[in-house]
Design an enzyme around this catalytic site. Structure first.
Site, PDB file in Angstrom:
ATOM      1  CE  LYS A  65      -3.587  -0.470   2.467  1.00  0.00           C
ATOM      2  NZ  LYS A  65      -4.518  -0.724   3.894  1.00  0.00           N
ATOM      3  NE  ARG A  99      -5.349   3.200   3.829  1.00  0.00           N
ATOM      4  CZ  ARG A  99      -5.266   3.672   2.468  1.00  0.00           C
ATOM      5  NH1 ARG A  99      -4.563   4.620   1.872  1.00  0.00           N
ATOM      6  NH2 ARG A  99      -6.011   2.611   1.716  1.00  0.00           N
ATOM      7  N   GLY A 101      -8.483  -7.086   4.488  1.00  0.00           N
ATOM      8  CA  GLY A 101      -9.356  -7.501   5.690  1.00  0.00           C
ATOM      9  C   GLY A 101      -8.543  -8.116   6.830  1.00  0.00           C
ATOM     10  CG  MET A 148      -3.213  -6.274   8.539  1.00  0.00           C
ATOM     11  SD  MET A 148      -2.272  -7.127  10.099  1.00  0.00           S
ATOM     12  CE  MET A 148      -0.802  -6.244   9.796  1.00  0.00           C
ATOM     13  NE  ARG A 173      -6.001  -4.599  -3.211  1.00  0.00           N
ATOM     14  CZ  ARG A 173      -6.464  -4.684  -2.203  1.00  0.00           C
ATOM     15  NH1 ARG A 173      -5.721  -4.754  -0.947  1.00  0.00           N
ATOM     16  NH2 ARG A 173      -7.901  -4.650  -1.911  1.00  0.00           N
ATOM     17  CG  HIS A 229     -14.422 -11.354   4.092  1.00  0.00           C
ATOM     18  ND1 HIS A 229     -14.607 -12.703   4.617  1.00  0.00           N
ATOM     19  CD2 HIS A 229     -13.084 -11.105   4.480  1.00  0.00           C
ATOM     20  CE1 HIS A 229     -13.623 -13.100   4.922  1.00  0.00           C
ATOM     21  NE2 HIS A 229     -12.709 -12.180   5.087  1.00  0.00           N
ATOM     22  NE  ARG A 258       1.763 -49.626 -11.426  1.00  0.00           N
ATOM     23  CZ  ARG A 258       1.381 -48.642 -10.418  1.00  0.00           C
ATOM     24  NH1 ARG A 258       2.269 -47.938  -9.830  1.00  0.00           N
ATOM     25  NH2 ARG A 258       0.218 -48.747 -10.117  1.00  0.00           N
ATOM     26  CD  GLU A 274       7.567 -48.190  -7.748  1.00  0.00           C
ATOM     27  OE1 GLU A 274       6.464 -47.340  -7.315  1.00  0.00           O
ATOM     28  OE2 GLU A 274       7.149 -48.909  -8.269  1.00  0.00           O
ATOM     29  CB  SER A 310       8.336 -43.820 -15.000  1.00  0.00           C
ATOM     30  OG  SER A 310       7.320 -42.804 -14.372  1.00  0.00           O
ATOM     31  N   GLY A 315       8.352 -42.961  -9.539  1.00  0.00           N
ATOM     32  CA  GLY A 315       7.296 -43.101  -8.933  1.00  0.00           C
ATOM     33  C   GLY A 315       7.366 -42.311  -7.638  1.00  0.00           C
ATOM     34  CG  ASP A 359       5.351 -46.749  -3.505  1.00  0.00           C
ATOM     35  OD1 ASP A 359       5.149 -47.112  -2.549  1.00  0.00           O
ATOM     36  OD2 ASP A 359       4.440 -47.285  -4.551  1.00  0.00           O
ATOM     37  CB  CYS A 385       4.400 -41.411 -13.072  1.00  0.00           C
ATOM     38  SG  CYS A 385       5.111 -42.890 -12.121  1.00  0.00           S
ATOM     39  CE1 TYR A 432       6.734 -39.651 -18.623  1.00  0.00           C
ATOM     40  CE2 TYR A 432       8.662 -39.860 -19.728  1.00  0.00           C
ATOM     41  CZ  TYR A 432       7.692 -40.383 -18.654  1.00  0.00           C
ATOM     42  OH  TYR A 432       7.557 -41.774 -18.395  1.00  0.00           O
TER      43      TYR A 432
END
Ligand code: ADP
Ligand code: MG
Ligand code: MG
Length: 895
Positions: free
Chosen positions: A26, A96, A105, A107, A352, A468, A630, A758, A780, A782, A785, A847, A867
């Site tokens: 502010k 303020r 809201g 303060m 703001r 609010h 899998r 995993e 991959s 996991g 796990d 994954c 990926y």
């Protein structure tokens, strides 16, 4: 000497917009607006460093502070030609709070500070309006007592209500100067009674009281909750802004209002907001009087007969429009502003970046880029990936029947159904029991944040678009209907009634936050789509991201959703899901109950065509995109029937005895199933299961490839590998099946065999597992796990104590939600590095649930995975998070 105080006003300022850390949001923006030459009442900001000092030094102030505040007050006096405490021409100020991040809201602001029994008379004389002067005084006493002295607001409201009743008044506007003066006397008496002390008359004492209260409020429960929910560090502290008052309550040519430069709900490029004539401060958001629209267009649309600002105060409106344009260009973003008009003159009190729904955020970012104000990359960076979740949730099916009970304001879009509850406590309690609730309140306050979190949606009967409830719900991405004024709530009876109908706690309603409708019962919803700006922004994100994004998809429906949301393949297809289907669970049970390999193979032969059918469909949908399948992973006992009746039924269908089923279940029972007979261990004990699955995969690949003309390259994934020997054993079976199918079908099959990483051991042995001709061709991670095994925390049992861990800061976040970079992340790093060392073209992905968590996606980018794979509905989130990571966006790292 340390500078603790920064002044602004009169066309210049000592601070500027990029000093938010020091001046709070502010304060920094007030300074910036002053520098831009906008009409800002002069004032000064006490820095956040004072807050830090305050808490580090037993709640005391730096010794230079008082003198710096005095000098700054003098400066305001010069600019306004008034004097603080002056009994003929008094300067009044607002005090303020203002932290770095906006905490709406959280303060409290004190207005009209500096009024006392003498200065109020001076204000009356100067303004020629006693009513105004005493109205301001009573507001000041109320606010100051509430915020600084801890005397509750409602005590004063009660006195006011009594006075109105006694005099037959309905509205505050009917009260005369004498009424307010009389009330001021009663209010002061109340303060004396409640606090044992007279209301402070010395303006300096008032000022320091208010400053202390602002700093004190940084540690109040509301602020702490808000910080926790929004990850705002306690160390930031708040600044205090002291600013000359301007008065929106100085008659009918005065007003106060709030506005957004664009619609925060839809993103439409039109000025949007609310104001009240002859009102002050928070009257607009308090929901006591119904606010009026800013523009004529909005007034017409709302069907209101009260004048818009545009028609009531055309001059001020014109200036406001110019300022909006200027601020939007300057900040290159949609702004949320607060303004006051004092006798026709416009004053800006705050600006703001406006909070907005995800839908609005997308529209605004894409349009700002099209308008040339920001670049496409910046637009991509502007959107919070997690917020997209709002758009990936259902909305009401347009074809569904709507039994409208009531209509309020469309305060936050999306739709939700749930049982109605009337308190935040009840909302939280039912949510904990797994129920879906709609929180119904007359209006909400910061005390309701936890209930709003627990609820699927929020319904209020009072308050506007900036109430609010509306603001907070939009921030949370929850549907909200506000100001549904025709509904009457009876908190004591826990009922709500409208037009003669009464609904009680527990009854189901649906709210449509996009239309403002409240509907009876549960209403059919439809799935979201990536269209319009959402689609555009996603294409921009895809241009910059380096990480691939796949989806975890077990069923054809999942796969279609994944494609719709831009997944580039399937990163995890869990085959066990298919085993549970009603038409095959019997064969699966027969297989598990079999005593001999022969009997097992006979049962597997029944499952084979079904699995092949599943995979064929999946491959056809994916049209040659990579699909990782899998092999069977969960402990076998999960498939067996539970309960006498079900056991008897299964026994009858299989022509065996219930006892035999029970015996087999007892054999398979484990103390630690998650660390037991599961994953590749099943394939090693019963290779015929893996063989059947591999055969189904290859036959399906051959068939689908032929049919779609897009060759399928299945990726067969072996779960829970700890050693190379395990991998070799299972891979040998898979290769054997590939060879057989290839020969039978007369086709050459391309495929890969890889593993899920995993177990910590698998990460550490990644080079062994990937090395050489027969090594794993892809990994991959996991991470569900892997987190479980790295921490030694069972995620099925962790809920009870993990919450304590995060609450006490032992863990910054739940490691099952956001990847633990330091520990689990290190295992990922090691796995990637060792794997790629022996096999440079090793394909590496993730994954776990983490694949859809923006902070974890950033981590995956950092460690250069190929990926991430996440739930289909989260693919857009992952795409955006991956793009932001590529653009170098910093993600809050864990402590
Ligand atoms: P919040 O952070 O809760 O929005 P603010 O400090 O912005 O709190 O104050 C709330 C409202 O009080 C403002 O929107 C404005 O209407 C009013 N207000 C604050 N300072 C002044 C002032 N100097 N003159 C007139 N009104 C003010
Ligand atoms: Mg406030
Ligand atoms: Mg404000």
């Amino acid at each position: 000497m340390v500078k603790w105080v920064y002044g602004f006003g009169g066309g210049k300022a000592e601070g500027k917009a990029d000093m938010k850390n020091l001046l709070g949001g502010k304060g920094a923006n007030l300074a910036e607006m002053a520098n831009l030459g906008l009409p800002v009442p002069p004032g000064f900001t006490i820095t956040t460093e004072v807050c830090t000092y305050f808490y580090a030094n037993g709640e005391t102030y730096p010794k230079e502070l008082a003198a710096q505040v005095d000098a700054a007050l003098d400066q305001i006096g010069k600019l306004t030609n008034k004097g603080f405490g002056d009994t003929s021409n008094p300067l009044l100020v607002s005090v303020r709070s203002g932290a770095r991040a906006s905490m709406p809201g959280m303060m409290d602001t004190v207005l009209n500070l500096g009024l006392n029994d003498e200065t109020v008379e001076a204000l009356a004389a100067k303004s020629g309006d006693r009513r105004f002067a005493y109205d301001s005084y009573r507001r000041f006493i109320t606010m100051y007592s509430d915020v600084v002295l801890g005397i509750e607001h409602h005590l004063f409201e009660d006195i006011l209500a009594e006075h109105k009743d006694a005099n037959g008044y309905n509205l505050d506007t009917e009260l005369t100067a004498e009424d307010w003066q009389h009330l001021v006397g009663l209010y002061k008496q109340k303060v004396q009674d409640e606090s044992g002390k007279a209301f402070p008359q010395d303006p300096k004492e008032q000022l320091w009281g208010a400053i202390g209260a602002v700093f004190g409020s940084w540690m109040n429960a509301r602020a702490k909750t808000y910080r926790r929910l929004h990850n705002i560090p306690e160390s930031w502290g708040t600044a205090v802004n002291v600013q000359a008052m301007v008065f929106g309550n100085m008659g009918d040519d005065s007003a106060t209002g709030v506005a957004f430069t664009r619609n925060p709900s839809t993103g439409d490029k039109s000025l949007y907001g609310e104001f009240l004539i002859n009102a002050q401060g928070e009257d607009v958001v308090a929901g006591i009087r119904t606010p009026q629209e800013i523009t004529e267009a909005a007034r017409k649309e709302a069907g209101s007969d009260k004048p818009s600002l545009e028609s009531a105060m055309p001059e001020a409106f014109k200036e406001l429009t110019q300022i909006y344009g200027k601020l939007e260009k300057h900040y290159r973003d949609m702004q949320d502003l607060e303004f006051t008009i004092e006798q026709g003159k416009l004053w800006m009190l705050q600006t703001r970046s406006g909070k907005r729904t995800a839908k609005a955020a997308l529209k605004i970012a894409v349009e700002l880029a099209s308008e040339g104000l920001i670049s496409q990359e910046e637009a991509v960076l502007r959107i919070d990936p997690a917020s997209l979740d709002q758009l990936l949730h259902p909305t009401i099916d347009p074809k569904a029947e709507r039994k409208v009970i009531a209509t309020g304001l469309p305060a936050s879009p999306g739709a939700a159904s749930g049982e109605i509850v009337f308190s935040s406590e009840d909302a939280e309690e039912l949510k904990a029991k797994g129920r879906k609730v709609i929180l119904v309140r007359v209006e909400t306050s910061p005390e309701d944040i936890h209930g709003m979190h627990a609820a699927e949606g929020i319904l209020t009967t009072r308050g506007g678009m900036t109430s609010h409830a509306a603001v907070v719900a939009r921030g949370m991405g929850k549907p909200c209907v506000s100001g549904a004024g025709s509904i009457r709530i009876d908190y004591a009876a826990k009922t709500m009634s409208v037009a003669g109908h009464t609904l009680k706690e527990g009854d189901t309603v649906t709210i449509d936050g996009s239309t403002g409708q409240v509907l009876q019962g549960q209403v059919r919803m439809i799935e979201p789509e990536l269209s319009g700006e959402f689609g555009t922004l996603m294409t921009w994100a895809d241009k910059v991201r380096k990480l691939g994004v796949r989806a975890n998809a077990d069923t054809p429906a999942d796969a279609r959703t994944a494609l719709k949301f831009g997944a580039e393949g399937i990163g995890l297809c869990r085959t066990e899901h298919m085993f549970f289907e009603a038409d095959r669970i019997l064969a699966v049970r027969e297989m598990i109950l079999a005593d001999t390999e022969k009997a097992r193979r006979a049962a597997l032969a029944k499952i084979l065509p079904m699995q092949r059918g599943d995979f064929t469909e999946l491959f056809e949908i994916m049209q040659g995109l990579p699909v990782t399948i899998r092999l069977l992973d969960p402990p076998l006992h999960e498939f067996l029937p539970h309960g006498e009746a079900e056991i008897a039924e299964v026994a009858a269908s299989l022509g065996t005895s219930p006892q035999k089923i029970k015996n087999r279940a007892a054999e398979l029972a484990e103390f630690n199933p998650m660390l037991g007979f599961r994953g590749c261990r099943i394939a090693i004990a019963y290779p015929e299961i893996a063989e059947m699955q591999a055969r189904a995969i290859f036959e399906a690949a051959a068939d689908a490839g032929k049919k779609t003309g897009k060759p399928v390259v299945p990726e067969v994934m072996v779960p829970l590998i700890a050693t190379r020997a395990e991998f070799d054993l299972v891979k040998a079976r898979i290769d054997e099946m590939a060879a057989q199918v290839s020969k039978e079908k007369g086709v050459t099959l391309e495929y890969q065999v890889g593993t899920m990483i995993e177990l910590p051991r698998a990460s550490l042995m990644a080079d062994k597992i990937a090395e050489g001709e027969g090594g794993a061709e892809f990994f991959s991670f996991g991470t569900n796990d892997l987190t479980q095994t790295c921490f030694g925390i069972s995620r099925d049992d962790a809920a009870g104590f993990l919450a304590t861990y995060t609450a006490r800061g032992i863990l910054a976040v739940d490691p099952f939600v956001s990847i633990d970079r330091d520990g689990v992340g290190e295992l990922v790093r090691i796995g990637v590095e060792r794997g790629r060392k022996v096999r440079p073209n090793l394909k590496v992905g993730i994954c776990g649930e983490h694949g859809g968590d923006p902070a974890s996606v950033a981590f995956c980018h950092e460690v250069k995975l190929d990926y991430v794979s996440c739930s289909p509905f989260r693919t857009p989130i992952a795409r955006l998070a991956a793009a932001q990571a590529a653009l170098g966006k910093e993600v809050a790292s864990q402590a």
